[in-house]
Scaffold this motif. Structure first.
Motif, short mmCIF file in Angstrom:
data_model
loop_
_atom_site.label_atom_id
_atom_site.label_comp_id
_atom_site.label_asym_id
_atom_site.label_seq_id
_atom_site.Cartn_x
_atom_site.Cartn_y
_atom_site.Cartn_z
N TYR A 93 0.84 -1.21 0.00
CA TYR A 93 0.00 0.00 0.00
C TYR A 93 0.88 1.26 0.00
N LEU A 94 1.94 1.24 0.82
CA LEU A 94 2.83 2.40 0.86
C LEU A 94 3.59 2.56 -0.46
N ASP A 95 3.93 1.42 -1.07
CA ASP A 95 4.63 1.50 -2.35
C ASP A 95 3.76 2.19 -3.42
N ASN A 96 2.45 2.01 -3.31
CA ASN A 96 1.54 2.59 -4.31
C ASN A 96 0.92 3.91 -3.86
N LEU A 97 1.32 4.38 -2.69
CA LEU A 97 0.72 5.60 -2.15
C LEU A 97 1.19 6.82 -2.94
N ASP A 98 0.24 7.67 -3.30
CA ASP A 98 0.55 8.90 -4.03
C ASP A 98 1.10 9.92 -3.03
N LEU A 99 2.35 10.33 -3.21
CA LEU A 99 2.98 11.25 -2.28
C LEU A 99 2.98 12.69 -2.78
N ASN A 100 2.12 12.95 -3.75
CA ASN A 100 1.94 14.34 -4.19
C ASN A 100 1.03 15.04 -3.18
N PRO A 101 1.51 16.09 -2.52
CA PRO A 101 0.68 16.73 -1.49
C PRO A 101 -0.65 17.26 -2.02
N ASP A 102 -0.69 17.65 -3.28
CA ASP A 102 -1.93 18.17 -3.85
C ASP A 102 -2.98 17.08 -4.01
N SER A 103 -2.49 15.82 -4.08
CA SER A 103 -3.43 14.70 -4.24
C SER A 103 -4.00 14.23 -2.90
N GLN A 104 -3.52 14.78 -1.81
CA GLN A 104 -3.93 14.33 -0.49
C GLN A 104 -4.73 15.40 0.25
N SER A 105 -5.57 16.08 -0.47
CA SER A 105 -6.36 17.14 0.16
C SER A 105 -7.36 16.58 1.18
N ASN A 106 -7.80 15.33 0.99
CA ASN A 106 -8.73 14.73 1.95
C ASN A 106 -8.00 14.11 3.14
N ASN A 107 -6.67 14.16 3.11
CA ASN A 107 -5.86 13.64 4.22
C ASN A 107 -4.80 14.68 4.57
N THR A 108 -5.21 15.64 5.36
CA THR A 108 -4.28 16.74 5.70
C THR A 108 -3.17 16.27 6.63
N ILE A 109 -3.38 15.15 7.29
CA ILE A 109 -2.30 14.61 8.14
C ILE A 109 -1.13 14.21 7.27
N LEU A 110 -1.41 13.39 6.24
CA LEU A 110 -0.35 12.96 5.32
C LEU A 110 0.17 14.14 4.52
N GLN A 111 -0.72 15.02 4.12
CA GLN A 111 -0.30 16.20 3.34
C GLN A 111 0.68 17.06 4.13
N HIS A 112 0.36 17.26 5.41
CA HIS A 112 1.25 18.05 6.26
C HIS A 112 2.63 17.41 6.36
N PHE A 113 2.68 16.10 6.50
CA PHE A 113 3.95 15.40 6.61
C PHE A 113 4.76 15.52 5.31
N ILE A 114 4.08 15.31 4.18
CA ILE A 114 4.80 15.36 2.90
C ILE A 114 5.39 16.74 2.66
N LYS A 115 4.59 17.76 2.93
CA LYS A 115 5.09 19.12 2.74
C LYS A 115 6.30 19.41 3.64
N GLY A 116 6.23 18.92 4.87
CA GLY A 116 7.36 19.13 5.77
C GLY A 116 8.61 18.44 5.28
N GLU A 117 8.48 17.25 4.73
CA GLU A 117 9.64 16.54 4.21
C GLU A 117 10.18 17.18 2.95
N LEU A 118 9.26 17.65 2.11
CA LEU A 118 9.72 18.31 0.88
C LEU A 118 10.45 19.61 1.20
N ASN A 119 10.03 20.26 2.26
CA ASN A 119 10.73 21.49 2.68
C ASN A 119 12.15 21.20 3.15
N LYS A 120 12.41 19.95 3.50
CA LYS A 120 13.76 19.54 3.90
C LYS A 120 14.56 19.05 2.71
#
Length: 852
Positions: free
Chosen positions: A336-363
């Motif tokens: 499931y994680l291998d197929n998970l879309d890590l584009n933050p714009d695609s995770q608007s219904n999951n702000t928890i994951l979106q917040h994490f991805i944005k934080g990592e991309l900022n690094k």
């Protein structure tokens, strides 16, 4: 029907939005969440953040405050993984749908590890503003922390809404009178405490420290562990309770106090922690060199939270062993994680994951690195327990809908779902799962050891991974850690406890003489068995060397030679007396009575021999009694014979006539022997001689005869001594008798030998402590002295006359001796009449030759 179905979904969406917008205080306005609509909605509570901030959203003091998490430094990837596990489980159920055309949805919210925030989210799930008795949400999944779950469970109980936790282990939650709707897919803390206790006991870690947070989980787990540990003689050196909230002002000082406590207790090398993961991260940051290198046993609250190390390496912190609930196969979640879309714009219904991805991309991290970070944070047990919660609800709903028509969540009553959950049983991966009567699911525990991977020089950090080593117990891992208040007492020592210290704190004392201990940490030294001995500080007992008057002993051989020589001489003398029985010397010596004396001497010499060799009870009894009777016979015969001589040469008088009538020699001998026989009989009956085993020297076991009763032993010797004194008195009275009948010197010397020998013997015999093994030797020597004294003094002169001076063994010689004595007597006599009578007696006696 399809139209009505979608109408209900939109109605549920409007109800959720309405509940959010209709509140004056909007606590969730800045919180993170994930949502997916479905026919049956599940609420989810996950502590993605470990703390929160209180921010005033307006300048007006009348308006309320809004609670916002602090995502920069309190975000927990492992809790994000658990929220994704719930999403994956819901999607798996929906993919071929278990309920035909009906689907599951979810609304997952971040509680920030805070009770108040969790209750505000729970209010949304209860949908109390709608005015309906049921809700769009069928059940609540969560929370992780026990203290949060307790508060949420109290609230949900009012609406009888089912709650299934994936991580709360506090034992109090098993109380169905207080929490009737609460269930969980992890074992309660009591099982965890027992598992940790078994690990401590197996590795002999008896002196530990405990760190916990001041919450229901931490307090209950610490209490249970201490109770179970104490029952196994494992004791707690210190117990530190950290404030439950990270923003508590006293947390920093409490952490410093904990570090000092760890530094000051160097013997406590094992520390069990039921603290939360961010508390442990703060503690590890403060570790000093003296507080590092400990062995940490992590409770399930942080056993899989690898981020607690922060910038520390595992080697700096020490070794970590984690207790986690048993996990199943998590390969489906990795896919499931291998197929998970890590584009933050695609995770608007999951702000928890979106917040994490944005934080990592900022690094400046790539998508691949972000995915690896997520996969690395996967804990199979956490994924498994979350998946079980969804599976339980899905199977319960399926069971309900198999009995009636279900078009959505409003068709199921809360009490109906609770009952279905309590009776639901399903099989997954060939394992059957169902809740107990207390709403618990005892899946058991896995034990993981944290181990460092290879150093990544590019990033300058050490990676850490988890390795499952056992279920319930570690047996094959080489863990060389000693955590004890006192070092182990080796064999040969015993533990000495102090009243004011736990029993694991003790001193090691050497086992005293004649005791041993053959195991480590012996509580008591064991007494050596009979006939065994040991030195001080011994691990075994050695057999004692038996010491007795062996026939190979030089003393025993010497005594045996003299005893046999005495027997031989006595037999020779007896033979001589029997051959010359009618000669004057034999007749003057007593005739038949002299033979009795010789036979008694044979018994005396034999009794001395009986004390040689390894003694037995029969041998000891026969030896003492034989000596007493035989020597009594010997002395009484001498007494009677010499008394007859005295009586024959006394003047005629009334007293003499009375004594002559009463004088029955064999009766007198028999009475003397009978008296001694009574003494010996009572001795054998009341307290007979026996074999005594004694040890003056530890390595030796002295085996010898013991008198049994000193009273009867003394009476036996005293009676013989009395007879000897009477004989001595008769010898004094007969000092002027004719030379051929005068044995005053022989009797005096032999009786003195006997009396002096036994007088000297008694104090020596009674006080032989250091030379106790020679007591029997001393008694044998005294017996031989007594027998030889009579044999030599009484019979050797007579044998000399019989064999070498035959001219003196004639009637004429004896008559001449009597005439000479008469002549002397006449000269010294005062009256003629008495002289004539005395001469008449001599003449009469001289015709008899035999005084008896």
């Amino acid at each position: 029907e399809m139209k009505m179905h979608y109408t209900k979904i939109w109605f549920g969406l409007f109800a959720i939005l309405g509940s959010l917008g209709g509140r004056d205080c909007r606590p969730a306005s800045g919180s993170l969440e994930a949502m997916q609509l479905g026919d049956f909605m599940l609420g989810g509570l996950f502590p993605v953040h470990q703390s929160f901030k209180i921010i005033n959203t307006t300048s007006s003091p009348i308006q309320h405050l809004s609670l916002l998490p602090v995502p920069s430094d309190r975000f927990t990837v492992s809790r994000l993984i658990q929220s994704l596990a719930m999403i994956e489980a819901v999607e798996a159920i929906n993919k071929p749908p278990m309920l035909k055309d009906l689907t599951f949805g979810y609304k997952i919210m971040d509680t920030c590890s805070d009770v108040t925030t969790a209750l505000q989210h729970t209010d949304i799930f209860m949908d109390k503003n709608s005015g309906r008795t049921n809700s769009l949400f069928q059940a609540v999944i969560g929370e992780y922390h026990s203290e949060v779950s307790i508060a949420v469970a109290r609230y949900l109980t009012m609406g009888y809404m089912p709650q299934i936790s994936y991580g709360s282990t506090a034992g109090v939650l098993s109380d169905k009178t207080r929490f009737p709707t609460f269930k969980r897919t992890v074992p309660k803390d009591d099982h965890q405490a027992k598992a940790i206790t078994e690990i401590l006991r197996y590795h002999n870690w008896t002196w530990i420290g405990i760190i916990a947070t001041d919450g229901d989980y931490g307090r209950y787990a610490a209490d249970q562990l201490e109770a179970h540990a104490n029952s196994k003689n494992i004791y707690v050196s210190y117990r530190v309770v950290l404030p439950d909230f990270l923003n508590d002002e006293s947390l920093d000082s409490k952490l410093n106090e904990t570090i000092k406590k760890i530094e000051s207790t160097s013997k406590v090398q094992v520390i069990v922690s039921f603290a939360k993961s961010h508390h442990m991260a703060c503690l590890f940051e403060k570790l000093t060199p003296n507080a590092s290198g400990r062995f940490w046993i992590a409770g399930d609250s942080w056993s899989t939270s690898l981020d607690v190390l922060n910038n520390r390496s595992l080697n700096e912190v020490g070794k970590i062993l984690g207790i986690i609930p048993f996990s199943g196969d998590s390969s489906h979640f990795i896919r499931y994680l291998d197929n998970l879309d890590l584009n933050p714009d695609s995770q608007s219904n999951n702000t928890i994951l979106q917040h994490f991805i944005k934080g990592e991309l900022n690094k400046s991290r790539t998508t691949k690195e972000i995915r690896e970070t997520l996969k690395k944070a996967v804990c199979p047990s956490a994924v498994f327990s979350v998946g079980l919660t969804v599976s339980f609800v899905a199977n319960a709903v399926k069971d309900i809908c198999s009995r009636k028509t279900c078009r959505g969540g409003f068709d199921i009553q809360r009490s109906e779902l609770n009952d279905a959950l309590a009776s639901t049983m399903f099989t997954m991966a060939n394992e059957k799962y169902s809740f107990s009567n207390y709403g618990d699911l005892d899946t058991g525990y896995d034990i993981n050891i944290w181990e460092a991977a290879l150093e990544n020089n590019a990033e300058g950090i050490k990676n850490v991974g988890l390795r499952t080593v056992a279920r319930y117990m570690i047996k094959n891992e080489s863990i060389r850690v000693i955590s004890r208040c006192s070092s182990s007492c080796p064999p040969g020592f015993r533990r000495v406890f102090s009243e004011d210290k736990p029993i694991c704190c003790y001193e090691c004392a050497k086992c005293p003489v004649n005791t041993f201990s053959n195991k480590t940490d012996a509580g008591e030294c064991i007494d050596c068995p009979k006939n065994f001995w040991s030195k001080e500080n011994s691990t075994i007992c050695s057999p004692q060397t038996p010491i007795f008057l062996s026939w190979k002993n030089e003393y025993c051989i010497t005594i045996l030679v003299f005893a046999c020589l005495g027997l031989l001489l006595t037999l020779i003398v007896t033979l001589v007396f029997l051959v010359k029985h009618d000669t004057p010397v034999v007749l003057a010596a007593g005739g038949p009575i002299s033979i009795l004396i010789l036979l008694s001497l044979l018994g005396t010499f034999t009794s001395a021999i009986l004390f040689g060799g390894k003694p037995t009870c029969i041998q000891c009894q026969i030896g003492q009694v034989l000596f007493g009777l035989s020597f009594t016979l010997c002395i009484s015969c001498i007494l009677v014979r010499y008394f007859k001589v005295l009586l024959a040469f006394q003047n005629e008088s009334a007293a003499k006539r009375v004594m002559k009538k009463l004088f029955l020699p064999y009766w007198i001998i028999g009475i003397c022997v009978l008296i001694q026989g009574i003494i010996c009989g009572l001795w054998l009956w009341l307290k007979p001689p026996k074999v005594l085993e004694d040890s003056v020297i530890r390595s030796e076991l002295i085996i010898q005869c013991d008198e049994g009763s000193l009273l009867f032993f003394g009476l036996m010797l005293a009676f013989i001594s009395l007879l000897a004194l009477v004989c001595f008195g008769f010898a004094f009275l007969g000092r002027k008798l004719p030379k051929c009948y005068n044995e005053e010197k022989c009797i005096s010397i032999s009786m003195l030998i006997y009396i002096i020998s036994w007088v000297v013997f008694c104090p020596i015999y009674a006080n032989m402590v250091q030379l106790i093994k020679y007591k029997s030797t001393v008694q044998m020597v005294v017996m031989l002295f007594s027998a030889y004294g009579i044999l030599i003094c009484h019979f050797m002169p007579k044998c000399y006359i019989i064999l070498l001076k035959s001219e003196n063994n004639t009637k004429e010689f004896f008559k001449s001796g009597i005439r000479e004595f008469t002549r002397r007597f006449r000269k010294s006599s005062r009256g003629l009449t008495d002289s004539k009578k005395f001469v008449f007696n001599y003449a009469k006696f001289s015709c008899q030759y035999n005084p008896v």
